[in-house]
Design an enzyme around this catalytic site. Structure first.
Site, PDB file in Angstrom:
ATOM      1  CB  CYS A 137      -0.965  -0.040   1.173  1.00  0.00           C
ATOM      2  SG  CYS A 137      -2.361   1.105   1.022  1.00  0.00           S
ATOM      3  CG  HIS A 146      -3.192  -3.573   3.538  1.00  0.00           C
ATOM      4  ND1 HIS A 146      -2.247  -3.127   4.440  1.00  0.00           N
ATOM      5  CD2 HIS A 146      -3.710  -2.464   2.953  1.00  0.00           C
ATOM      6  CE1 HIS A 146      -2.196  -1.806   4.406  1.00  0.00           C
ATOM      7  NE2 HIS A 146      -3.072  -1.375   3.523  1.00  0.00           N
ATOM      8  CD  GLU A 173      -0.665  -6.199   5.512  1.00  0.00           C
ATOM      9  OE1 GLU A 173      -0.751  -5.019   5.904  1.00  0.00           O
ATOM     10  OE2 GLU A 173      -0.537  -6.519   4.310  1.00  0.00           O
TER      11      GLU A 173
END
Length: 259
Positions: free
Chosen positions: A129, A228, A230
């Site tokens: 990002c 994202h 993660e």
């Protein structure tokens, strides 16, 4: 593997990134402006998400809140509500998420230095990002500060859930990692890549045309993703981004020891 973040906030992103790297067989080291660290003893870099990149770093003036409301809200009722609601929402986000309004200058400086160090040393990089945006800026590119104009025909999605679909560039390194089929992703960004930095190419776009991933075709693995990964540990295709980074770092370490 160095993982950058802010001094305040960013705990969830750090924990999830640590877990993703651990799952891939690597070890994550947290780096923040208050706890800086050189990459001399590390073999890769993850530049995490967070506050918007300072527009001054790529030669633009910050867009004021009033200008953003004018650009976003076209009807008079929406504008009136906007002038009341958006400042309140901004204050609420600042209190709850401890995100620095107008960016994080200390973090900008730290991460710029780390990206340059990683590029100079030939270390693998994953920008997430904001991290993708800063990677592009460090390489000489620019950003779109306001994406309102891109979403007249395609609704802008903002969600931690994978509700947006991106198309991967054929032959890209990211497609080799995740597979070539359209990839569902999440979306938490306000800015996006405009002009590409030196030696970077587009690796994915969404239907509106907004760049969703960039990469270098040169070794080692240098990737930037607008979403994202993660926050999507249950999705194997997103885990492969971290696996690719850890594998690239491990290969680099093996080559260094053999010399």
């Amino acid at each position: 593997m160095g993982v950058t973040g802010p001094d305040r906030g960013g705990v969830a992103a750090w924990i999830m990134t640590w877990w993703a790297i651990r799952w891939a067989g690597g070890k994550a080291v947290h780096i923040t402006p208050g706890r800086p660290r050189s990459l001399q003893e590390l073999d890769g870099l993850v530049v995490g998400g967070g506050a918007d990149v300072d527009p001054g770093l790529y030669g633009q003036d910050p867009l004021s809140l009033i200008r953003e409301i004018d650009a976003t809200e076209t009807g008079w009722r929406q504008r009136i509500l906007g002038f009341v609601l958006y400042p309140l929402l901004w204050l609420l986000r600042r209190v709850l998420y401890t995100k620095l309004h107008g960016g994080d200058a200390d973090r900008d400086r730290l991460e710029q230095a780390l990206i340059r160090e990683a590029l100079d040393r030939g270390l693998p990089i994953l920008g997430i990002c904001r991290g993708m945006q800063l990677l592009n800026v460090v390489c000489g590119g620019t950003l779109h500060q306001n994406l309102e104009g891109f979403y007249r025909e395609h609704p802008q999605v903002r969600s931690i859930l994978p509700r947006k679909v991106v198309t991967l560039t054929e032959g890209s390194r990211i497609a080799a990692l995740t597979g070539t089929n359209p990839l569902p992703v999440n979306a938490l960004h306000n800015q996006a890549v405009a002009e590409l930095g030196q030696d970077l190419v587009v690796a994915a776009r969404e239907a509106s045309g907004v760049v969703q991933a960039i990469e270098s075709r040169n070794a080692p693995l240098i990737l930037g993703v607008q979403w994202h990964p993660e926050y999507l540990p249950q999705k194997a295709r997103h885990r492969r981004l971290f696996q690719g980074l850890v594998d690239s770092s491990r290969d680099l370490s093996v080559r260094a020891r053999s010399q």
